[in-house]
Design a protein around this motif. Structure first.
Motif, PDB file in Angstrom:
ATOM      1  N   LYS A  71     -13.046 -22.816 -65.007  1.00 14.10           N
ATOM      2  CA  LYS A  71     -11.883 -22.023 -64.591  1.00 14.10           C
ATOM      3  C   LYS A  71     -12.386 -20.767 -63.886  1.00 14.10           C
ATOM      4  O   LYS A  71     -13.210 -20.019 -64.428  1.00 14.10           O
ATOM      5  N   ARG A 123       6.258 -19.505 -71.401  1.00 12.94           N
ATOM      6  CA  ARG A 123       6.742 -18.693 -72.519  1.00 12.94           C
ATOM      7  C   ARG A 123       7.847 -19.367 -73.326  1.00 12.94           C
ATOM      8  O   ARG A 123       8.177 -18.902 -74.412  1.00 12.94           O
ATOM      9  N   ASP A 167      -2.512 -24.391 -74.433  1.00 14.75           N
ATOM     10  CA  ASP A 167      -3.130 -23.156 -73.958  1.00 14.75           C
ATOM     11  C   ASP A 167      -3.551 -22.322 -75.160  1.00 14.75           C
ATOM     12  O   ASP A 167      -2.796 -21.463 -75.630  1.00 14.75           O
ATOM     13  N   PHE A 225       0.918 -18.470 -62.726  1.00 20.03           N
ATOM     14  CA  PHE A 225       1.289 -17.829 -64.005  1.00 20.03           C
ATOM     15  C   PHE A 225       2.772 -17.483 -63.986  1.00 20.03           C
ATOM     16  O   PHE A 225       3.150 -16.363 -63.654  1.00 20.03           O
ATOM     17  N   ARG A 236       4.182 -14.422 -66.318  1.00 21.83           N
ATOM     18  CA  ARG A 236       3.820 -13.055 -65.895  1.00 21.83           C
ATOM     19  C   ARG A 236       4.593 -12.645 -64.644  1.00 21.83           C
ATOM     20  O   ARG A 236       4.805 -11.448 -64.420  1.00 21.83           O
ATOM     21  N   ASN A 290      -8.876 -18.967 -72.056  1.00 21.71           N
ATOM     22  CA  ASN A 290      -9.261 -17.848 -71.184  1.00 21.71           C
ATOM     23  C   ASN A 290      -9.931 -16.815 -72.087  1.00 21.71           C
ATOM     24  O   ASN A 290      -9.904 -16.950 -73.322  1.00 21.71           O
ATOM     25  N   ALA A 332       1.230 -22.410 -65.703  1.00 23.87           N
ATOM     26  CA  ALA A 332       0.602 -21.637 -66.784  1.00 23.87           C
ATOM     27  C   ALA A 332       1.448 -20.412 -67.097  1.00 23.87           C
ATOM     28  O   ALA A 332       2.424 -20.122 -66.412  1.00 23.87           O
ATOM     29  N   SER A 333       1.022 -19.700 -68.154  1.00 28.94           N
ATOM     30  CA  SER A 333       1.788 -18.542 -68.636  1.00 28.94           C
ATOM     31  C   SER A 333       3.215 -18.986 -68.985  1.00 28.94           C
ATOM     32  O   SER A 333       4.199 -18.361 -68.614  1.00 28.94           O
ATOM     33  N   THR A 344      -6.486 -25.554 -72.182  1.00 31.42           N
ATOM     34  CA  THR A 344      -6.938 -24.443 -71.332  1.00 31.42           C
ATOM     35  C   THR A 344      -7.203 -23.249 -72.240  1.00 31.42           C
ATOM     36  O   THR A 344      -6.517 -23.043 -73.243  1.00 31.42           O
ATOM     37  N   LEU A 375      -7.745 -15.547 -74.929  1.00 32.02           N
ATOM     38  CA  LEU A 375      -7.505 -16.509 -76.018  1.00 32.02           C
ATOM     39  C   LEU A 375      -8.757 -16.677 -76.889  1.00 32.02           C
ATOM     40  O   LEU A 375      -8.644 -16.841 -78.112  1.00 32.02           O
ATOM     41  N   THR A 411       0.517 -26.006 -69.066  1.00 32.39           N
ATOM     42  CA  THR A 411      -0.309 -25.615 -70.207  1.00 32.39           C
ATOM     43  C   THR A 411       0.479 -24.627 -71.045  1.00 32.39           C
ATOM     44  O   THR A 411       0.948 -23.605 -70.560  1.00 32.39           O
TER      45      THR A 411
HETATM   46  O1  G3P Z   1      -3.207 -20.203 -68.979  1.00 35.94           O
HETATM   47  C1  G3P Z   1      -2.974 -18.865 -68.675  1.00 35.94           C
HETATM   48  C2  G3P Z   1      -2.115 -18.279 -69.720  1.00 35.94           C
HETATM   49  O2  G3P Z   1      -2.803 -18.284 -70.927  1.00 35.94           O
HETATM   50  C3  G3P Z   1      -1.600 -16.925 -69.503  1.00 35.94           C
HETATM   51  O3  G3P Z   1      -0.539 -16.816 -70.383  1.00 35.94           O
HETATM   52  O4  G3P Z   1       1.087 -15.694 -71.791  1.00 35.94           O
HETATM   53  O5  G3P Z   1      -1.115 -14.591 -71.262  1.00 35.94           O
HETATM   54  O6  G3P Z   1       0.631 -14.812 -69.512  1.00 35.94           O
HETATM   55  P1  G3P Z   1       0.048 -15.394 -70.763  1.00 35.94           P
END
Ligand code: G3P
Length: 219
Positions: free
Chosen positions: A88, A171, A6, A134, A137, A28, A168-169, A26, A31, A188
């Motif tokens: 996406k 940590r 990611d 996610f 989050r 966004n 995703a998300s 992936t 990123l 990811t």
């Molecule tokens: O793929 C989605 C991801 O990048 C979100 O991660 O850490 O920003 O919540 P985060």
């Protein structure tokens, strides 16, 4: 469970590719912004570079438009960059229309910003190839992100839906291992979470002992 990385950072993608453990990338808008990519042409070039780095593996490129026509235009432009681009799309009503449209065009999709099982069910029915819950989050607001992976898995299994669950998300390493146990198809992850999986004190201790004993060998 497969790994995607990611990030939009080229060095990190190359490092993960060299380890031989990733099946895709992936990205966004956050990123991309982190890498200092500015302007439409540079964004398109950056996606092209990433798509070329990963040898046919999936690369999710996120639309910025929030209306159907805009998503359609952006998604088609992304899909024209390379065969391995996955468009996406955010989980909003216009996003569902876009998922449905891309399905009819044979363009693969990843539905992002999934925070409930109901949203995942909608995205799957609209034609998403991946849903991205996610989990980090959700944890951030004091709920349990991993339980969403479990809930979506149960529904997709029972309803025989072929949309893949892309955790995703992420940590931390626990998110990765638990997602695998709960049935996610893909996680990811930032490179640092993937690398954290390498760590174990007994591995370090064992290697130190082997190296110390290797010095005693007559080579
Ligand atoms: O793929 C989605 C991801 O990048 C979100 O991660 O850490 O920003 O919540 P985060």
């Amino acid at each position: 469970m497969r790994f995607f990385i990611d990030t939009a950072n080229l060095a990190q993608i190359e490092e993960a590719m060299a380890m031989g453990i990733i099946s895709g990338v992936t990205t966004n808008p956050s990123l991309m912004a982190k890498e200092g990519i500015k302007g439409k042409a540079n964004v398109m070039n950056h996606y092209k570079t990433i798509a070329g780095l990963v040898d046919g593996r999936d690369v999710s490129a996120e639309v910025i438009a929030t209306d159907f026509e805009g998503m359609k235009k952006e998604g088609e432009a992304f899909a024209a960059i390379a065969d391995n681009i996955v468009v996406k799309v955010p989980l909003i009503k216009e996003g569902l229309k876009a998922l449905n449209y891309f399905r009819t065009k044979g363009i693969r999709t990843n539905c992002t910003l999934i925070f409930s099982a109901g949203q995942a069910l909608l995205a799957s029915n609209a034609g998403a190839n991946f849903v991205s819950p996610f989990i980090g989050r959700i944890d951030d607001i004091g709920w349990n992100g991993l339980s969403l992976i479990s809930e979506i898995y149960q529904i997709f299994e029972k309803q025989v839906l072929d949309t893949e669950i892309l955790a995703a998300s992420i940590r931390n390493p626990l998110h990765i291992v638990e997602s695998a146990k709960l049935g996610a198809d893909v996680a990811t992850c930032p490179l640092k979470s993937i690398e954290a999986l390498l760590n174990h004190p007994l591995t370090d201790k064992g290697l130190a002992k082997f190296l110390a004993d290797a010095e005693k060998l007559d080579t």
